[in-house]
Design an enzyme around this catalytic site. Structure first.
Site, PDB file in Angstrom:
ATOM      1  N   LYS A  13     -12.224 -66.702 -43.979  1.00  0.00           N
ATOM      2  CA  LYS A  13     -12.963 -67.600 -43.073  1.00  0.00           C
ATOM      3  C   LYS A  13     -14.375 -67.058 -42.809  1.00  0.00           C
ATOM      4  O   LYS A  13     -15.340 -67.805 -42.859  1.00  0.00           O
ATOM      5  CB  LYS A  13     -12.194 -67.780 -41.754  1.00  0.00           C
ATOM      6  N   ARG A  88      -6.573 -71.081 -31.770  1.00  0.00           N
ATOM      7  CA  ARG A  88      -5.462 -70.425 -32.470  1.00  0.00           C
ATOM      8  C   ARG A  88      -4.119 -71.000 -32.015  1.00  0.00           C
ATOM      9  O   ARG A  88      -3.096 -70.728 -32.609  1.00  0.00           O
ATOM     10  CB  ARG A  88      -5.402 -68.960 -32.089  1.00  0.00           C
ATOM     11  N   ARG A 127      -9.636 -54.216 -46.518  1.00  0.00           N
ATOM     12  CA  ARG A 127     -10.886 -54.790 -46.019  1.00  0.00           C
ATOM     13  C   ARG A 127     -11.822 -53.731 -45.433  1.00  0.00           C
ATOM     14  O   ARG A 127     -11.404 -52.847 -44.696  1.00  0.00           O
ATOM     15  CB  ARG A 127     -10.558 -55.832 -44.949  1.00  0.00           C
ATOM     16  N   ARG A 160     -11.786 -52.254 -39.769  1.00  0.00           N
ATOM     17  CA  ARG A 160     -11.705 -52.772 -38.409  1.00  0.00           C
ATOM     18  C   ARG A 160     -10.593 -52.071 -37.651  1.00  0.00           C
ATOM     19  O   ARG A 160      -9.586 -51.678 -38.236  1.00  0.00           O
ATOM     20  CB  ARG A 160     -11.422 -54.275 -38.457  1.00  0.00           C
ATOM     21  N   ARG A 171      -0.319 -59.566 -36.463  1.00  0.00           N
ATOM     22  CA  ARG A 171      -1.275 -60.681 -36.435  1.00  0.00           C
ATOM     23  C   ARG A 171      -0.816 -61.811 -37.358  1.00  0.00           C
ATOM     24  O   ARG A 171      -0.923 -62.989 -37.028  1.00  0.00           O
ATOM     25  CB  ARG A 171      -2.661 -60.190 -36.834  1.00  0.00           C
TER      26      ARG A 171
HETATM   27  P1  AMP Z   1      -9.759 -62.093 -35.924  1.00  0.00           P
HETATM   28  O1  AMP Z   1     -11.079 -61.382 -36.141  1.00  0.00           O
HETATM   29  O2  AMP Z   1      -9.890 -63.579 -35.953  1.00  0.00           O
HETATM   30  O3  AMP Z   1      -8.670 -61.574 -36.815  1.00  0.00           O
HETATM   31  O4  AMP Z   1      -9.299 -61.746 -34.436  1.00  0.00           O
HETATM   32  C1  AMP Z   1      -9.050 -60.427 -34.080  1.00  0.00           C
HETATM   33  C2  AMP Z   1      -8.256 -60.369 -32.806  1.00  0.00           C
HETATM   34  O5  AMP Z   1      -8.959 -61.030 -31.750  1.00  0.00           O
HETATM   35  C3  AMP Z   1      -6.897 -61.062 -32.837  1.00  0.00           C
HETATM   36  O6  AMP Z   1      -5.877 -60.231 -33.364  1.00  0.00           O
HETATM   37  C4  AMP Z   1      -6.665 -61.340 -31.338  1.00  0.00           C
HETATM   38  O7  AMP Z   1      -6.330 -60.155 -30.636  1.00  0.00           O
HETATM   39  C5  AMP Z   1      -8.059 -61.731 -30.907  1.00  0.00           C
HETATM   40  N1  AMP Z   1      -8.317 -63.176 -31.061  1.00  0.00           N
HETATM   41  C6  AMP Z   1      -9.216 -63.773 -31.908  1.00  0.00           C
HETATM   42  N2  AMP Z   1      -9.219 -65.089 -31.753  1.00  0.00           N
HETATM   43  C7  AMP Z   1      -8.317 -65.369 -30.792  1.00  0.00           C
HETATM   44  C8  AMP Z   1      -7.867 -66.569 -30.185  1.00  0.00           C
HETATM   45  N3  AMP Z   1      -8.358 -67.771 -30.539  1.00  0.00           N
HETATM   46  N4  AMP Z   1      -6.912 -66.477 -29.224  1.00  0.00           N
HETATM   47  C9  AMP Z   1      -6.418 -65.291 -28.838  1.00  0.00           C
HETATM   48  N5  AMP Z   1      -6.794 -64.113 -29.370  1.00  0.00           N
HETATM   49  C10 AMP Z   1      -7.740 -64.134 -30.339  1.00  0.00           C
END
Ligand code: AMP
Length: 219
Positions: A13, A88, A127, A160, A171
């Site tokens: 994404k 989400r 990554r 990360r 996740r």
């Molecule tokens: P991402 O970079 O999208 O993988 O997000 C990393 C982390 O941020 C996730 O594992 C969650 O802890 C938090 N996170 C990101 N987007 C959301 C969301 N829409 N709702 C809740 N937690 C989120």
């Protein structure tokens, strides 16, 4: 125009948003970036979010929704927005719809990047992200020209904080749990498109561009 990119972590994404930004100037609002900035600023909401973020749990809706609506509000009017990582959950999708409706706006298109979970896991474990510009690499499938150094700005590459095996597993499990309902929510409105993400970033980007252009023409 407001577009949502759905797909598991590792489906590309962020990479696709960057390519679309370079090609047509669409602005990416990524929930992960918004949360990382809040965590880094050590604001009260950021500190609350950190305990969930670090272990790969979803940050509670009452924190995420406010922060993301605020980030969307900062995009200049008339700019195309690409939402990545938000919503989400169906509760977040409903809150987003309500906030956009209050502003006389709506979601125009939702694109689901489809990727088998074993491939997503593989991608996430290799990554690497540039600490300064956020460009994404993969140790195995998309290595930088010089190990540990960003091709774009020479910044240091790092993993990360949540790309370790237990958090990756958690996740992706959460994604699996929430995704069907979220996809159903948008599919029933006839605004969902699916794209095979198990191809080169350039091929995926061409498909997205075609969808984006078609939606723009009909908007
Ligand atoms: P991402 O970079 O999208 O993988 O997000 C990393 C982390 O941020 C996730 O594992 C969650 O802890 C938090 N996170 C990101 N987007 C959301 C969301 N829409 N709702 C809740 N937690 C989120």
């Amino acid at each position: 125009m407001n577009i949502i990119l759905l797909g598991p972590q590792g489906s590309g994404k962020g990479t696709q948003a960057a390519l679309l930004n370079a090609r047509i100037g669409v602005v990416q609002v990524a929930s992960g970036d918004v949360l990382r900035a809040a965590i880094q600023s050590a604001s009260p909401l950021g500190l609350k979010a950190k305990s969930y973020y670090d272990v790969g749990e979803l940050v509670p809706d009452e924190i995420v929704i406010g922060l993301l609506i605020e980030a969307i509000d900062q995009v200049p009017a008339g700019t195309d927005v690409l939402l990545d990582g938000f919503p989400r959950t169906v509760a977040q999708a409903r809150a987003l719809d309500a906030a956009l409706a209050e502003r006389g706006s709506a979601i125009d298109k939702v694109i689901e990047l489809r990727l088998p979970l074993d491939v997503a896991k593989e991608r996430l474990s290799g990554r690497l992200v540039c600490r300064t510009c956020g460009a994404v690499y993969n140790e195995r499938t998309r290595p930088p020209r010089v190990p540990g150094v960003c091709d774009i700005d020479g910044g240091p590459l790092c993993q990360r904080a949540d790309d370790y095996p237990e958090a990756i597993e958690k996740r992706l499990k959460i994604w699996e749990r929430e995704n069907d309902a979220l996809v159903g929510y948008y599919e029933s409105r006839g605004i969902l498109e699916r794209v095979d993400a198990q191809r080169s970033p350039e091929d995926v980007s061409s498909d997205l561009l075609a969808i984006f252009t078609a939606s723009d023409a009909s908007a």
